[in-house]
Write a protein that holds these residues in place. Sequence first.
Motif, short mmCIF file in Angstrom:
data_model
loop_
_atom_site.label_atom_id
_atom_site.label_comp_id
_atom_site.label_asym_id
_atom_site.label_seq_id
_atom_site.Cartn_x
_atom_site.Cartn_y
_atom_site.Cartn_z
N SER A 198 0.83 -1.48 0.42
CA SER A 198 -0.08 -0.01 0.25
C SER A 198 0.72 1.36 0.20
O SER A 198 1.69 1.77 0.91
N GLN A 199 0.44 2.27 -1.09
CA GLN A 199 0.75 3.28 -0.86
C GLN A 199 0.88 4.59 0.49
O GLN A 199 0.77 5.68 0.73
N VAL A 200 -0.68 4.39 0.07
CA VAL A 200 -1.91 5.49 1.36
C VAL A 200 -2.18 4.09 1.90
O VAL A 200 -3.43 3.69 1.51
N HIS A 201 -2.67 3.85 3.39
CA HIS A 201 -3.57 2.98 4.11
C HIS A 201 -4.13 3.95 4.33
O HIS A 201 -3.87 4.72 5.53
N VAL A 202 -5.42 4.68 4.43
CA VAL A 202 -6.42 5.30 5.31
C VAL A 202 -7.26 4.37 6.29
O VAL A 202 -7.99 3.08 6.86
N TYR A 203 -7.23 5.03 7.35
CA TYR A 203 -7.80 4.20 8.66
C TYR A 203 -8.77 5.41 9.43
O TYR A 203 -8.11 6.85 9.49
N LEU A 204 -9.58 5.26 9.08
CA LEU A 204 -10.86 6.08 9.72
C LEU A 204 -12.23 5.70 11.19
O LEU A 204 -12.22 4.54 10.57
N THR A 205 -11.96 6.03 11.85
CA THR A 205 -13.17 6.07 13.09
C THR A 205 -13.40 7.37 14.31
O THR A 205 -12.89 7.83 13.85
#
Length: 421
Positions: free
Chosen positions: A301-308
Amino acid sequence: MKILFLHPNFPAQFRHVATALAQDSNNEVLFGTKFENPEWQIPGVRKVVFKPSREARPETHHYVRFLENGVLHGQAVFRVAEQLKAAGFVPDIVYGHSGWGPTLFIKDAFPNAKLMCYFEWFYHAIGSDADFDPADPLTIDDMARIRIKNTPILVDLYSSDWGVSPTYWQRTQFPKEFHSKISVLHDGVDTEFFKPNPGAKLMLPNLDLSEVDEIVTYVARGMEPYRGFPEFIESIAYLQERRPNCHVVVVGSDRVCYGKSLPNGETYKNYMLKKVPLDLSRVHFVGSLPYGLYLKVIQASQVHVYLTRPFVLSWSMIESMSTGCLVLGSDTAPVKEVIQDGENGLLADFFSPKQIADRISEVLDHPTRMAQLRQKARETVLERYSLEKLLPSHVQLIKDVANGSLPPENTPTPANVECKV
């Protein structure tokens, strides 16, 4: 030492510590669980299945159904405890996850055993997850139900000899009068397994992205608002407009693990894909993956998005950081306890899909400039969340509690940790 772990789902947060304790031939390790999960086996750990006699009845007042289910879980464990005693097993310590009820009657079942609880979450109607989304206001019924939902946890807070919370912010959710007997101790990440693989290319059994240079990833147990799934899908639409070669990989099940489900059985995946027009040839829903394949996803992955929402912190965020992945997290607690914007990752407004897309593009436009953030992400995990460092402390804490030598009052929260409600 004889130890009994309790969690409805084997092995959950206790996988590493149960494994470590079972490697010592002086220990006898049992794990009480509702779902045996035959895919997981830990050498030296014996599973004991508890089965509640029923579920909460539909006619039970909806405020207390969670409590009734907790009592039924506790009752089932009590019955198993009687069988264990008859077979000659009396634990020195019981270590269980608080909330679902298995630990409720341990002090009655084993009066001389120490009780240690994993205190993951304390519910609030105001100031954390429940009222976070202004588009989803709480009703009076919601507020009353949330207050009562803490009942089994409050019993455990009173009964337990000691407790553990994985982050400082999660500990702040519990009543202040109990903080002095809750250690902040993360489960730990295996940094030798979750490590960088420079130049990794993504190839899964049914997906070959080995020729793709821009891969954005999203991982969650379920596709739900609590983990920002709707906002993420909307951000992809912005991203696809400006980046024709970008591919997105979504790991997780099409279900709701936390929060409310949509009416009529519709899933958030279907709902959002009908609402947001996407080029689905560049969006790949791969379902839940075994650890080995999941690792390949985040390593490539170049960017891992983690939203919470302000809620329980997922393992996946710290595991991704451990691989040296650039994590774009939501500007929420407890993410900010781990990620400092521009130092070891990036943050974005949870409710702004456009800002999320902008920050993803920022990373993809400047891969070299972001190299230091990736390195710092890995260093953060090695310094603060490494299993190699935390597991011995976890094992020692269990031994200390079992022996009655309780730890001193917890040290103050570090100044750079964001943990306000």
